[in-house]
Design an enzyme around this catalytic site. Structure first.
Site, mmCIF file in Angstrom:
data_model
loop_
_atom_site.group_PDB
_atom_site.id
_atom_site.type_symbol
_atom_site.label_atom_id
_atom_site.label_comp_id
_atom_site.label_asym_id
_atom_site.label_seq_id
_atom_site.Cartn_x
_atom_site.Cartn_y
_atom_site.Cartn_z
ATOM 1 C CD GLU A 204 -2.966 -1.065 2.274
ATOM 2 O OE1 GLU A 204 -2.887 -0.181 3.131
ATOM 3 O OE2 GLU A 204 -3.930 -1.868 2.209
ATOM 4 C CD GLU A 392 -3.849 -5.908 4.018
ATOM 5 O OE1 GLU A 392 -4.661 -5.058 4.420
ATOM 6 O OE2 GLU A 392 -2.621 -5.757 4.093
HETATM 7 C C1 GBH Z 1 -4.694 -2.043 5.454
HETATM 8 O O1 GBH Z 1 -4.749 -0.666 5.312
HETATM 9 C C2 GBH Z 1 -3.334 -2.381 5.960
HETATM 10 O O2 GBH Z 1 -2.541 -3.016 4.982
HETATM 11 C C3 GBH Z 1 -3.329 -3.192 7.215
HETATM 12 O O3 GBH Z 1 -2.082 -3.128 7.786
HETATM 13 C C4 GBH Z 1 -4.428 -2.682 8.139
HETATM 14 O O4 GBH Z 1 -4.400 -3.273 9.387
HETATM 15 C C5 GBH Z 1 -5.746 -2.964 7.461
HETATM 16 O O5 GBH Z 1 -5.802 -2.412 6.187
HETATM 17 C C6 GBH Z 1 -6.954 -2.484 8.228
HETATM 18 O O6 GBH Z 1 -6.929 -1.104 8.359
HETATM 19 O O7 GBH Z 1 -9.299 6.641 9.820
HETATM 20 O O8 GBH Z 1 -10.747 7.583 8.118
HETATM 21 O O9 GBH Z 1 -8.538 8.445 8.414
HETATM 22 C C7 GBH Z 1 -5.930 -0.125 4.811
HETATM 23 C C8 GBH Z 1 -5.704 1.325 4.465
HETATM 24 C C9 GBH Z 1 -5.323 3.405 5.543
HETATM 25 C C10 GBH Z 1 -7.476 2.475 5.496
HETATM 26 C C11 GBH Z 1 -5.755 4.338 6.658
HETATM 27 C C12 GBH Z 1 -7.901 3.385 6.620
HETATM 28 C C13 GBH Z 1 -7.549 5.499 7.680
HETATM 29 C C14 GBH Z 1 -8.828 6.152 7.295
HETATM 30 N N1 GBH Z 1 -6.078 2.187 5.566
HETATM 31 N N2 GBH Z 1 -7.153 4.617 6.575
HETATM 32 S S1 GBH Z 1 -9.383 7.296 8.497
#
Ligand code: GBH
Length: 486
Positions: A204, A392
């Site tokens: 990512e 994922e």
């Molecule tokens: C994935 O990220 C990751 O690869 C993994 O490590 C993680 O545990 C999993 O998904 C679950 O989150 O809070 O509204 O600001 C997913 C990408 C990036 C999505 C950060 C959520 C925060 C949004 N993530 N994002 S917010």
């Protein structure tokens, strides 16, 4: 009756006749079908050989932050900085998988997965990011790999899931970090390449570039101006490209190389030609700095125009590395945007979510399971990808242990079942989806959300490290055993 063949129809009739003749009531008959004793033409069956797995990441599960000579990563620094994570949570201990990995392999074994996607902590292998090797770290991963193989579970390893060694000056602002990453990739894939045949470079891009250096929500928590952010993004994709070359040069032929990318997913509001095309345009532009650049070997004009003077500085040869052919692409899919065609220059408009759109326990996971189908279709149609994995997919849930000692996470099962139904459509239409990795095997350190969000199909008591399978683990085990959506 168009679309239902005579044979297919005949089977249904034969089935009902058999049920009637045996005097079984219908629900019991359905049960006998589900146990696999007879073909069930209405069931969403996955093809033989489809791979089921679970995914995790080093900093989220390992703990042992200072054990065995591991050097600190940017996430150690960030999580120890007050105010950065939920209640100051850190990955110091997490699931203690560094010590409990054999138990975690047993959980995998019990599920019946064929594969496991894990990541390695770069600073466990090179405590300073480069230079001196930490043999204890190498041994640790070698042992994990052996434990998996002993249990007939194929490891799929991500080289970098955001835990950048803290010692690397300037982190991803420094072009040298891309080079250091390739050296680390060369070293460790050479070491383990006799046993590990599937490698992913990065996980990512947007999360370790934009979220770390533009929004500041993730390590290292910076909010840089656009030109610098674009350069960080460029170093991210360059690191991937250089690592692909390094892995190819250091592993036996037949080694499969890819990445895990959370390509932004766009669902057409209605499945008509114009909106399907709009979703494709959105997929290209929405992923312009990352997957689009990898797949097309250059930055899109529209992206460069939009960034103007802030566009990334590209050196000669960069795109040759960045666009190195891949054996597979992994996509991490949680939630989409919806788009409609319009006559703007970009050719589409995003539709804001109604406030009533259902959400899961993490507010960013808006429930729209058709995203798993469109994620596959958009990228494969655009870029003719030879093989694809869902690296994922999963959700958090407000899991609680009930008075019977169970965790009945029916919302997670609902989420997963619906996503797998839409993925089944992609598989049935011939899209080359080879496998699915559920996020996640265990509750773990959920980055800025710390331990407040649980994504596991095993519940973890973070005080005792006790793992308890949730209802979703039982559901997944059955799904895998039947190779069908249950
Ligand atoms: C994935 O990220 C990751 O690869 C993994 O490590 C993680 O545990 C999993 O998904 C679950 O989150 O809070 O509204 O600001 C997913 C990408 C990036 C999505 C950060 C959520 C925060 C949004 N993530 N994002 S917010």
């Amino acid at each position: 009756m168009k679309g239902i063949t005579r044979r297919f129809f005949g089977k249904i009739m034969a089935g009902s006749a058999a049920a009637a003749a045996s005097g079984l009531s219908l629900p019991a008959f359905a049960k006998s079908q589900a146990s696999g004793s007879a073909p069930n033409p209405t069931r969403l069956q996955y093809p033989e050989g489809f791979l089921w797995g679970c995914a995790t990441a080093s900093y989220q599960i390992e703990g042992g932050a200072k054990d065995g000579g591991r050097g600190p990563s940017l996430w150690d620094v960030f999580s120890h900085t007050p105010g950065k994570t939920h209640e100051g949570d850190t990955g110091d201990v997490a699931d203690d998988s560094y010590h409990l990995y054999k138990e975690d392999v047993r959980l995998l074994k019990n599920l019946g997965v064929q594969t496991y996607r894990m990541s390695m902590s770069w600073s466990r292998i090179f405590p300073e990011g480069k230079g001196k090797v930490n043999q204890t770290g190498v041994d640790y991963y070698s042992n994990v790999v052996d434990e998996l193989l002993k249990n007939n579970i194929t490891p799929y390893i991500t080289l970098f899931h955001w835990d950048t060694p803290a010692a690397l000056a300037g982190g991803w602002q420094n072009r040298d970090t891309s080079k250091a990453f390739a050296d680390y990739a060369a070293f460790i894939t050479k070491k383990l390449g006799d046993r590990v045949k599937h490698w992913m470079t990065t996980n990512e891009f947007v999360c370790f570039t934009d979220l770390g250096y533009k929004i500041g929500q993730f390590a290292p928590g910076l909010k840089l101006p656009d030109a610098q952010v674009n350069q960080v993004r460029h170093h991210g994709i360059l690191a991937h490209g250089l690592a692909v070359q390094a892995i190819r040069a250091n592993t036996p032929s037949g080694t499969q190389v890819g990445l895990a990318e959370n390509a932004t997913v766009y669902v057409p509001i209605i499945e008509t030609k114009e909106h399907v095309e709009a979703a494709q345009k959105a997929t290209r532009l929405g992923n312009a700095p990352f997957l689009t650049a990898l797949m097309e070997g250059k930055y899109m004009n529209l992206y460069l125009e939009r960034e103007g003077a802030n566009a990334p500085k590209v050196e000669e040869g960069d795109f040759k590395a960045i666009s190195s052919p891949l054996d597979f692409v992994g996509i991490n899919v949680y939630t989409p945007f919806f788009v409609r065609a319009d006559d703007s220059k970009q050719g589409y408009a995003e539709i804001p979510y109604p406030t009533s759109q259902p959400k899961m326990a993490s507010p960013w996971i808006l429930l729209a399971p058709e995203c798993l189908y469109w994620a596959v279709r958009n990228v494969v149609d655009l870029w003719k990808i030879p093989a694809l994995y869902i690296t994922e997919n999963g959700t958090s849930s407000d899991d609680v242990i009930n008075s019977a000692g169970r965790i009945d996470d029916i919302d997670r099962i609902m989420y997963l079942r619906n996503h797998l139904s839409h993925l089944h459509r992609a598989v049935s239409e011939g899209y080359p989806v080879k496998g699915y990795f559920l996020w996640s095997l265990l509750d773990n350190f959920e980055w800025a959300d710390g331990y407040s969000k649980r994504f596991g199909i095993h519940y973890v008591d973070f005080k005792t490290q006790k793992r308890t399978p949730k209802l979703s683990a039982e559901w997944y085990k059955n799904t895998i055993a039947q190779n069908a959506v249950l």
